[in-house]
Design a protein around this motif. Structure first.
Motif, short mmCIF file in Angstrom:
data_model
loop_
_atom_site.label_atom_id
_atom_site.label_comp_id
_atom_site.label_asym_id
_atom_site.label_seq_id
_atom_site.Cartn_x
_atom_site.Cartn_y
_atom_site.Cartn_z
N LEU A 136 0.84 -1.19 0.00
CA LEU A 136 0.00 0.00 0.00
C LEU A 136 0.88 1.25 0.00
O LEU A 136 2.03 1.21 0.41
CB LEU A 136 -0.92 0.00 1.22
CG LEU A 136 -1.93 -1.15 1.28
CD1 LEU A 136 -2.70 -1.12 2.59
CD2 LEU A 136 -2.87 -1.10 0.09
N VAL A 137 0.29 2.36 -0.45
CA VAL A 137 1.02 3.61 -0.63
C VAL A 137 0.48 4.68 0.32
O VAL A 137 -0.73 4.77 0.53
CB VAL A 137 0.87 4.09 -2.09
CG1 VAL A 137 1.58 5.42 -2.31
CG2 VAL A 137 1.42 3.06 -3.04
N GLY A 138 1.38 5.49 0.84
CA GLY A 138 1.00 6.66 1.62
C GLY A 138 0.10 6.35 2.80
O GLY A 138 0.44 5.56 3.67
N GLU A 139 -1.10 6.98 2.80
CA GLU A 139 -2.03 6.83 3.91
C GLU A 139 -2.99 5.67 3.75
O GLU A 139 -3.87 5.47 4.59
CB GLU A 139 -2.82 8.13 4.09
CG GLU A 139 -1.95 9.31 4.49
CD GLU A 139 -2.74 10.59 4.63
OE1 GLU A 139 -3.98 10.56 4.50
OE2 GLU A 139 -2.13 11.64 4.87
N GLN A 140 -2.86 4.89 2.68
CA GLN A 140 -3.79 3.79 2.45
C GLN A 140 -3.91 2.82 3.62
O GLN A 140 -5.02 2.42 3.95
CB GLN A 140 -3.41 3.02 1.18
CG GLN A 140 -3.73 3.76 -0.09
CD GLN A 140 -3.27 3.00 -1.32
OE1 GLN A 140 -2.32 2.22 -1.28
NE2 GLN A 140 -3.94 3.23 -2.42
N PRO A 141 -2.81 2.43 4.29
CA PRO A 141 -2.97 1.50 5.41
C PRO A 141 -3.93 2.02 6.49
O PRO A 141 -4.76 1.26 7.00
CB PRO A 141 -1.56 1.34 5.96
CG PRO A 141 -0.67 1.67 4.81
CD PRO A 141 -1.40 2.74 4.03
N SER A 142 -3.84 3.30 6.82
CA SER A 142 -4.73 3.84 7.85
C SER A 142 -6.13 4.11 7.30
O SER A 142 -7.12 3.82 7.97
CB SER A 142 -4.14 5.10 8.48
OG SER A 142 -3.96 6.10 7.51
N ILE A 143 -6.22 4.62 6.08
CA ILE A 143 -7.54 4.89 5.48
C ILE A 143 -8.34 3.61 5.34
O ILE A 143 -9.54 3.58 5.61
CB ILE A 143 -7.38 5.59 4.12
CG1 ILE A 143 -6.83 7.00 4.32
CG2 ILE A 143 -8.70 5.62 3.36
CD1 ILE A 143 -6.42 7.70 3.04
N TRP A 144 -7.69 2.54 4.94
CA TRP A 144 -8.37 1.27 4.72
C TRP A 144 -8.45 0.41 5.97
O TRP A 144 -9.03 -0.67 5.96
CB TRP A 144 -7.68 0.49 3.61
CG TRP A 144 -7.79 1.14 2.27
CD1 TRP A 144 -8.49 2.26 1.93
CD2 TRP A 144 -7.17 0.70 1.07
NE1 TRP A 144 -8.33 2.56 0.62
CE2 TRP A 144 -7.52 1.60 0.05
CE3 TRP A 144 -6.33 -0.35 0.75
CZ2 TRP A 144 -7.09 1.48 -1.26
CZ3 TRP A 144 -5.90 -0.48 -0.55
CH2 TRP A 144 -6.27 0.42 -1.54
N GLY A 145 -7.85 0.86 7.06
CA GLY A 145 -7.90 0.11 8.31
C GLY A 145 -7.22 -1.25 8.21
O GLY A 145 -7.73 -2.25 8.70
N LEU A 146 -6.04 -1.27 7.60
CA LEU A 146 -5.33 -2.53 7.39
C LEU A 146 -5.05 -3.27 8.70
O LEU A 146 -5.33 -4.46 8.81
CB LEU A 146 -4.03 -2.29 6.63
CG LEU A 146 -3.16 -3.52 6.38
CD1 LEU A 146 -3.89 -4.51 5.47
CD2 LEU A 146 -1.82 -3.13 5.80
N SER A 147 -4.52 -2.58 9.68
CA SER A 147 -4.19 -3.24 10.95
C SER A 147 -5.44 -3.79 11.63
O SER A 147 -5.43 -4.91 12.16
CB SER A 147 -3.49 -2.27 11.90
OG SER A 147 -2.24 -1.93 11.39
N GLU A 148 -6.52 -3.01 11.60
CA GLU A 148 -7.76 -3.45 12.22
C GLU A 148 -8.32 -4.69 11.52
O GLU A 148 -8.79 -5.63 12.16
CB GLU A 148 -8.80 -2.33 12.21
CG GLU A 148 -8.43 -1.14 13.08
CD GLU A 148 -7.49 -0.15 12.39
OE1 GLU A 148 -7.10 -0.36 11.22
OE2 GLU A 148 -7.12 0.84 13.05
N ALA A 149 -8.28 -4.68 10.19
CA ALA A 149 -8.78 -5.83 9.42
C ALA A 149 -7.94 -7.07 9.71
O ALA A 149 -8.48 -8.17 9.89
CB ALA A 149 -8.77 -5.52 7.93
N ALA A 150 -6.64 -6.91 9.77
CA ALA A 150 -5.75 -8.04 10.05
C ALA A 150 -6.02 -8.59 11.45
O ALA A 150 -6.08 -9.80 11.65
CB ALA A 150 -4.30 -7.63 9.91
N THR A 151 -6.20 -7.70 12.41
CA THR A 151 -6.49 -8.13 13.78
C THR A 151 -7.82 -8.87 13.85
O THR A 151 -7.94 -9.89 14.52
CB THR A 151 -6.50 -6.92 14.73
OG1 THR A 151 -5.21 -6.30 14.69
CG2 THR A 151 -6.85 -7.31 16.14
N ARG A 152 -8.82 -8.33 13.14
CA ARG A 152 -10.15 -8.93 13.16
C ARG A 152 -10.15 -10.38 12.69
O ARG A 152 -10.87 -11.22 13.20
CB ARG A 152 -11.10 -8.08 12.31
CG ARG A 152 -12.54 -8.49 12.39
CD ARG A 152 -13.50 -7.50 11.73
NE ARG A 152 -13.17 -7.17 10.37
CZ ARG A 152 -12.81 -5.96 9.92
NH1 ARG A 152 -12.71 -4.95 10.76
NH2 ARG A 152 -12.53 -5.75 8.66
#
Length: 136
Positions: free
Chosen positions: A9-25
């Motif tokens: 992912l580029v730039g702010e995409q990880p936070s905008i898309w909630g990558l960490s939250e989705a992975a944790t879920r």
């Protein structure tokens, strides 16, 4: 053992898309992130086959004009927004690596109180297991 998921992912995409939250879920294990200029995760330990010139991606994906040169560009990889010709810069991009346990498919859904099934990845609810299976 399970597998591995790599997301670039580029730039702010990880936070905008909630990558960490989705992975944790869905209970993926975070294994770190790094620029895509070198293979990450399990790919880092593999011996690479010699790339043949005809495999290379088009020039703008391998000359640095779009940012980092992705390590797989010599094998034809072109980082894009989608399958069209629309390109994007990969400057400031990171490859996130997550490990997947061997029982991942068993955890990818749960049955709700009403008997419907919910996808843990996107939280969408389906009428039955067959509908969920076609979604997965």
């Amino acid at each position: 053992s399970g597998g591995e998921v790599q997301v670039t992912l580029v730039g702010e995409q990880p936070s905008i898309w909630g990558l960490s939250e989705a992975a944790t879920r869905i209970q993926l294990q975070d294994r770190g992130c790094a620029p895509p200029s070198q293979p990450q995760g399990r790919l880092a330990g593999l011996a690479r086959a010699a790339a043949r010139p005809e495999w290379a991606c088009r020039r703008k994906w391998r000359n640095g004009s779009l940012g980092f040169v992705h390590w797989a560009s010599q094998y034809g990889y072109e980082h894009r927004r989608h399958e069209s010709e629309q390109t994007m810069t990969i400057e400031n991009s990171l490859t996130f690596v997550f490990s997947v346990s061997s029982d991942f498919s068993l955890r990818s859904a749960r049955v709700t109180d009403g008997g419907s099934c919910q996808c843990h990845t996107c939280c969408q609810v389906f009428a039955d297991e067959a509908a969920l299976a076609s979604h997965l």
